[in-house]
Design a protein around this motif. Structure first.
Motif, PDB file in Angstrom:
ATOM      1  N   UNK A  71       0.828  -1.197   0.000  1.00  0.00           N
ATOM      2  CA  UNK A  71       0.000   0.000   0.000  1.00  0.00           C
ATOM      3  C   UNK A  71       0.869   1.256   0.000  1.00  0.00           C
ATOM      4  N   UNK A  72       1.989   1.207   0.751  1.00  0.00           N
ATOM      5  CA  UNK A  72       2.897   2.341   0.760  1.00  0.00           C
ATOM      6  C   UNK A  72       3.535   2.583  -0.592  1.00  0.00           C
ATOM      7  N   UNK A  73       3.856   1.499  -1.317  1.00  0.00           N
ATOM      8  CA  UNK A  73       4.456   1.650  -2.645  1.00  0.00           C
ATOM      9  C   UNK A  73       3.475   2.290  -3.622  1.00  0.00           C
ATOM     10  N   UNK A  74       2.205   1.842  -3.566  1.00  0.00           N
ATOM     11  CA  UNK A  74       1.192   2.403  -4.467  1.00  0.00           C
ATOM     12  C   UNK A  74       0.941   3.870  -4.158  1.00  0.00           C
ATOM     13  N   UNK A  75       0.768   4.188  -2.883  1.00  0.00           N
ATOM     14  CA  UNK A  75       0.484   5.574  -2.496  1.00  0.00           C
ATOM     15  C   UNK A  75       1.691   6.465  -2.725  1.00  0.00           C
ATOM     16  N   UNK A  83       3.956  11.131  -6.275  1.00  0.00           N
ATOM     17  CA  UNK A  83       4.952  11.775  -7.118  1.00  0.00           C
ATOM     18  C   UNK A  83       6.208  12.196  -6.377  1.00  0.00           C
ATOM     19  N   UNK A  84       6.449  11.671  -5.178  1.00  0.00           N
ATOM     20  CA  UNK A  84       7.645  11.998  -4.416  1.00  0.00           C
ATOM     21  C   UNK A  84       8.872  11.342  -5.051  1.00  0.00           C
ATOM     22  N   UNK A  85      10.058  11.857  -4.764  1.00  0.00           N
ATOM     23  CA  UNK A  85      11.282  11.265  -5.338  1.00  0.00           C
ATOM     24  C   UNK A  85      11.391   9.784  -4.976  1.00  0.00           C
ATOM     25  N   UNK A  86      11.976   9.008  -5.898  1.00  0.00           N
ATOM     26  CA  UNK A  86      12.104   7.572  -5.713  1.00  0.00           C
ATOM     27  C   UNK A  86      12.929   7.243  -4.469  1.00  0.00           C
ATOM     28  N   UNK A  87      13.974   8.065  -4.233  1.00  0.00           N
ATOM     29  CA  UNK A  87      14.845   7.787  -3.074  1.00  0.00           C
ATOM     30  C   UNK A  87      14.063   7.902  -1.771  1.00  0.00           C
ATOM     31  N   UNK A  88      13.229   8.931  -1.685  1.00  0.00           N
ATOM     32  CA  UNK A  88      12.436   9.098  -0.455  1.00  0.00           C
ATOM     33  C   UNK A  88      11.442   7.951  -0.299  1.00  0.00           C
ATOM     34  N   UNK A  89      10.835   7.522  -1.407  1.00  0.00           N
ATOM     35  CA  UNK A  89       9.927   6.392  -1.342  1.00  0.00           C
ATOM     36  C   UNK A  89      10.648   5.129  -0.878  1.00  0.00           C
ATOM     37  N   UNK A 112      11.216   5.141   2.875  1.00  0.00           N
ATOM     38  CA  UNK A 112       9.977   4.861   3.606  1.00  0.00           C
ATOM     39  C   UNK A 112       9.624   3.388   3.550  1.00  0.00           C
ATOM     40  N   UNK A 113       9.733   2.793   2.357  1.00  0.00           N
ATOM     41  CA  UNK A 113       9.407   1.375   2.215  1.00  0.00           C
ATOM     42  C   UNK A 113      10.392   0.498   2.984  1.00  0.00           C
ATOM     43  N   UNK A 114      11.677   0.893   2.990  1.00  0.00           N
ATOM     44  CA  UNK A 114      12.663   0.125   3.758  1.00  0.00           C
ATOM     45  C   UNK A 114      12.338   0.167   5.250  1.00  0.00           C
ATOM     46  N   UNK A 115      11.866   1.321   5.732  1.00  0.00           N
ATOM     47  CA  UNK A 115      11.483   1.424   7.138  1.00  0.00           C
ATOM     48  C   UNK A 115      10.287   0.522   7.443  1.00  0.00           C
ATOM     49  N   UNK A 116       9.327   0.458   6.517  1.00  0.00           N
ATOM     50  CA  UNK A 116       8.182  -0.428   6.704  1.00  0.00           C
ATOM     51  C   UNK A 116       8.611  -1.890   6.765  1.00  0.00           C
ATOM     52  N   UNK A 117       9.533  -2.285   5.875  1.00  0.00           N
ATOM     53  CA  UNK A 117      10.020  -3.661   5.880  1.00  0.00           C
ATOM     54  C   UNK A 117      10.750  -3.969   7.189  1.00  0.00           C
ATOM     55  N   UNK A 118      11.580  -3.018   7.658  1.00  0.00           N
ATOM     56  CA  UNK A 118      12.334  -3.244   8.894  1.00  0.00           C
ATOM     57  C   UNK A 118      11.397  -3.391  10.094  1.00  0.00           C
ATOM     58  N   UNK A 119      10.380  -2.526  10.166  1.00  0.00           N
ATOM     59  CA  UNK A 119       9.431  -2.612  11.279  1.00  0.00           C
ATOM     60  C   UNK A 119       8.654  -3.925  11.211  1.00  0.00           C
ATOM     61  N   UNK A 120       8.299  -4.371  10.005  1.00  0.00           N
ATOM     62  CA  UNK A 120       7.578  -5.634   9.848  1.00  0.00           C
ATOM     63  C   UNK A 120       8.400  -6.812  10.340  1.00  0.00           C
ATOM     64  N   UNK A 121       9.688  -6.866   9.937  1.00  0.00           N
ATOM     65  CA  UNK A 121      10.540  -7.971  10.362  1.00  0.00           C
ATOM     66  C   UNK A 121      10.750  -7.959  11.872  1.00  0.00           C
TER      67      UNK A 121
END
Length: 359
Positions: A53-57, A62-68, A71-80
């Motif tokens: 959902x974070x990747x789609x949103x 339209x935010x820079x790819x690096x910032x996205x 954010x996604x890496x933080x979501x993965x880390x919190x999930x693990x």
């Protein structure tokens, strides 16, 4: 349910708002909350959903790819991390369940369930351990029918929780054997004293009341430094204070004083309540002790189980819901014996009245 609502709410904020990626890190709340209730695979599924959902949103914003990517890496880390926390929680729950099972087995072996009727008595028991997770503590009780009548013991081992279990096992084992072997109740107490003198440390002791019902109408009581039992009769509630005070079991060598045998009249309808100091020393918010004798007079009825249930609920209400010491209550009642009307099965049937001579 909470995780789904949280994830949906964050997604709605991102979709409807104009704050860009600023709301997306809150998607990590979903797997973090799931760690408290879900299995590890459930946490991973919720984390995967939040990441997707974070990747789609993020792409929509339209935010820079690096910032996205950050954010996604933080979501993965919190999930693990949440999945690992869930795994550790599950392991601790299994260990706790095993400890509870062992504790319950130990309690059933030491403090055997007491039937509702033993010999001529109605009986009820209530026991609460201060070590709630262990479910066993330093208070003890036993009631056994013997060739010399019903005999019972209620006691309090110095200390509480698992460290007191060994002493509890020792006292109950000796009592159950001696109660069958010794005709004299004082000899039962003497055998417990000798065993404790050999096995306890110098600072350890056990307060106890040992009682017996050798013949109808007569109750014998031996008090070794314990709270006095309460006799409930037609005259009211009376504390059975020891006429010859004696030290707790295990301390006889320090005080040259032997316990005395008290004899009580115990008629039909009478009740005897034995308890531990966890009951009488329970305090309310104002530091007032629990008035046991007064509450017994209020709640006593013809069914011991109902009486103790009312006392136990009243005690918990007095302390605000949780006891801070082990507490045991054992109530005996001698029910009245109702003699049915005797009927002679061979009595002659009634003879019909003679109608007299016919016309």
């Amino acid at each position: 349910m909470v995780t789904a609502v949280t994830t949906s709410l964050v997604a709605l904020l991102v979709f409807l708002g104009d704050a860009g990626m600023s709301w997306l890190p809150l998607l990590a709340v979903g797997p973090a909350l799931a760690a408290a209730t879900c299995r590890p695979w459930g946490v991973l599924r919720i984390g995967f959903l939040a990441t997707a959902l974070g990747a789609v949103l993020g792409a929509r914003s339209g935010e820079p790819v690096r910032q996205q990517a950050v954010t996604l890496a933080a979501l993965v880390a919190v999930t693990l991390a949440s999945a690992l926390a869930s795994l550790l929680r599950r392991r601790r729950e299994r260990v706790l369940a095993a400890v509870r099972s062992v504790a319950e087995t130990a309690q059933n072996a030491l403090l055997k369930p007491v039937p509702a009727t033993v010999g001529p008595f109605q009986v009820a028991v209530r026991y609460s351990a201060a070590a709630a997770e262990a479910r066993i503590g330093g208070d003890l009780y036993a009631l056994v029918p013997t060739p010399y009548g019903v005999r019972l013991i209620v006691g309090d081992v110095r200390g509480k929780g698992l460290p007191a279990v060994g002493t509890t096992a020792l006292v109950l084992g000796v009592f159950r054997e001696a109660a069958y072997d010794e005709p004299d109740l004082l000899d039962v107490v003497e055998r417990i004293e000798r065993s404790l003198a050999r096995n306890l440390g110098p600072d350890d002791f056990v307060t106890a009341v040992v009682a017996g019902y050798p013949q109808p109408g007569r109750m014998e009581v031996v008090n070794c430094g314990h709270a006095p039992p309460l006799l409930v009769s037609r005259a009211g509630v009376t504390a059975v204070e020891p006429t010859q005070p004696a030290p707790p079991l295990g301390l006889r060598s320090l005080v040259d004083r032997r316990p005395g045998l008290q004899t009580l009249s115990f008629s039909d309808g009478d009740q005897l309540l034995l308890y531990t100091d966890g009951v009488t020393e329970a305090r309310d918010g104002g530091r007032a002790f629990y008035p046991l004798a007064e509450r017994v007079a209020r709640h006593a009825c013809d069914e011991p189980s109902r009486t103790l249930a009312a006392l136990h609920d009243d005690l918990l209400a007095h302390v605000g819901g949780r006891l801070h010491d082990d507490a045991a209550l054992l109530l005996l009642r001698k029910p009245a014996v109702v003699n049915p009307v005797a009927v002679d099965p061979v009595a002659a049937p009634p003879v019909a009245a003679d109608p007299g001579p016919g016309p």
